[in-house]
Write an enzyme that holds these catalytic residues in place. Structure first.
Site, short mmCIF file in Angstrom:
data_model
loop_
_atom_site.label_atom_id
_atom_site.label_comp_id
_atom_site.label_asym_id
_atom_site.label_seq_id
_atom_site.Cartn_x
_atom_site.Cartn_y
_atom_site.Cartn_z
N THR A 283 0.85 -1.19 0.00
CA THR A 283 0.00 0.00 0.00
C THR A 283 0.89 1.24 0.00
OG1 THR A 283 -1.84 -1.07 1.15
CG2 THR A 283 -1.75 1.33 1.26
N PHE A 285 1.23 5.09 0.84
CA PHE A 285 0.71 6.15 1.68
C PHE A 285 1.38 7.46 1.28
CE2 PHE A 285 0.13 2.29 4.04
CZ PHE A 285 -1.02 2.45 4.78
#
Length: 378
Positions: A283, A285
């Site tokens: 992921t 960020f």
């Protein structure tokens, strides 16, 4: 039938004539740029270009040729504009990004906020990015709350997930980036290993209900679908919040999908590790701030732009990158609220706001886009 070599010789002669005329046309474009600098006129004149395309295409009869003429001259006029933009830049007419270059960031007095409860992946990303440099941190319930904390000055930085390598973009956060006047100052890629977590003493065979964030559930879709189709899967706002619920409820039939760190944090049993479909699950960020600053060695730029809803608009806009030799490594579209079937684009490109090619491209984009905003250079 004519000999192929003879035909090619004639094509070469025609091409030389075309190049001679093209060179002359570009010289005239430079003169146009000088006039526009002196008078303050904009380089991009959509009405003029549309009228010219219609007139030129009317000189040929069949539909194929008319479309071909429009495509050809759209490209020629696009190249002419890029040349004019470079002349404007050489004469000190620059795109003002609103950003200030700094040697580095000092996080020693920084307060950082993240969405979710203790143990959320956003917290893990925060710890990975800031290490021990930040002064303090706190968590909020919603991603919008994090943006509000930045806007009100309660936090210096906020951590937002923006995309996952398996489940795709977090659309809400793209919308928030366009809505709030914040800047991206950094990014953190976090490897995501989802585990199945239950109360102490629980076994997988006990589980009937599973809680997690919708994106985490999507990332474990194959595992659930092929091995545990009978589970009742329910959404919560955060993976760590799901783990906290399992701890608080103390129900042996309930489980959460979250990080193994949550097992330690909430005293849970790890029933199975790495249950995500893609073992290389990551992921991305972004770290956002109210201050528009960038490191001098930053090499990625995020843009938010809106364009006219016309055929070829996106190609025309992206040609500003192509003709300046700038690599685009990501593009995302989001619908514009309140305007049906029109979209806002989020684009990531390689470069630094101080690069000459980047400034040329941004000068062109500013003229040709309905709106343009630099989200960050990091």
């Amino acid at each position: 039938m004519r000999d192929l070599n003879d035909i090619r010789v004639e094509i070469d002669q025609v091409d030389k004539e075309i190049l001679k005329l093209f060179t002359h046309r570009m010289e005239l474009a430079c003169q146009v740029a000088e006039y526009k600098i002196a008078t303050g006129k904009k380089v991009y004149d959509k009405v003029r270009e549309d009228e010219k395309l219609e007139k030129l295409s009317s000189y040929v009869d069949d539909g194929f040729s008319q479309q071909a003429v429009k495509e050809l001259y759209t490209q020629i006029m696009s190249i002419s504009r890029k040349k004019q933009f470079s002349i404007l830049r050489a004469n000190g007419i620059n795109f003002d990004s609103g950003f200030q270059q700094v040697d580095d960031f000092d996080f020693s007095e920084a307060t950082v906020c993240f969405q979710g409860v203790q143990g959320a992946y956003s917290q893990l990303a925060m710890l990975a990015f800031f290490d021990d440099e930040m002064k303090s941190s706190f968590h909020v319930d919603l991603w919008r709350d994090a943006m509000e904390a930045i806007s009100r000055g309660e936090a210096d930085y906020a951590v937002l997930p923006i995309e996952n390598s398996l489940a795709g973009s977090i659309e809400e956060n793209f919308d928030l980036l366009s809505e709030y006047n914040v800047a991206i100052i950094g990014e953190q890629i976090l490897k995501v290993d989802h585990a199945l977590l239950g109360v102490k003493g629980a076994k997988i065979s006990d589980i009937k209900t599973v809680y997690s964030h919708p994106k985490a559930i999507a990332q474990c879709d194959e595992y659930i679908r092929t091995q545990h189709i009978d589970w009742d899967v329910k959404n919560l706002r955060n993976t760590a919040m799901s783990a906290q619920k399992i701890h608080d409820d103390g129900d042996i039939t309930q489980a959460a999908i979250g990080s193994t760190y949550n097992a330690f944090l909430y005293d849970l049993e790890i029933l199975e590790e790495a249950i995500q479909d893609d073992k290389n699950n990551e992921t991305r960020f972004v770290i956002v701030s109210k201050d528009k600053k960038y490191r001098k060695n930053a090499d990625k730029i995020s843009l938010c732009l809106e364009i006219s809803h016309k055929p070829g608009s996106l190609y025309r806009i992206l040609s500003n990158l192509m003709f300046n030799g700038i690599n685009m490594n990501r593009i995302e579209s989001r619908p514009i609220k309140g305007v049906n079937w029109q979209y806002r684009f989020f684009i990531d490109i390689d470069g630094n706001l101080n690069d000459e090619a980047v400034r040329n491209a941004l000068t062109g984009l500013k003229e040709e886009c309905v709106s343009l905003r630099v989200l960050g250079n990091y």
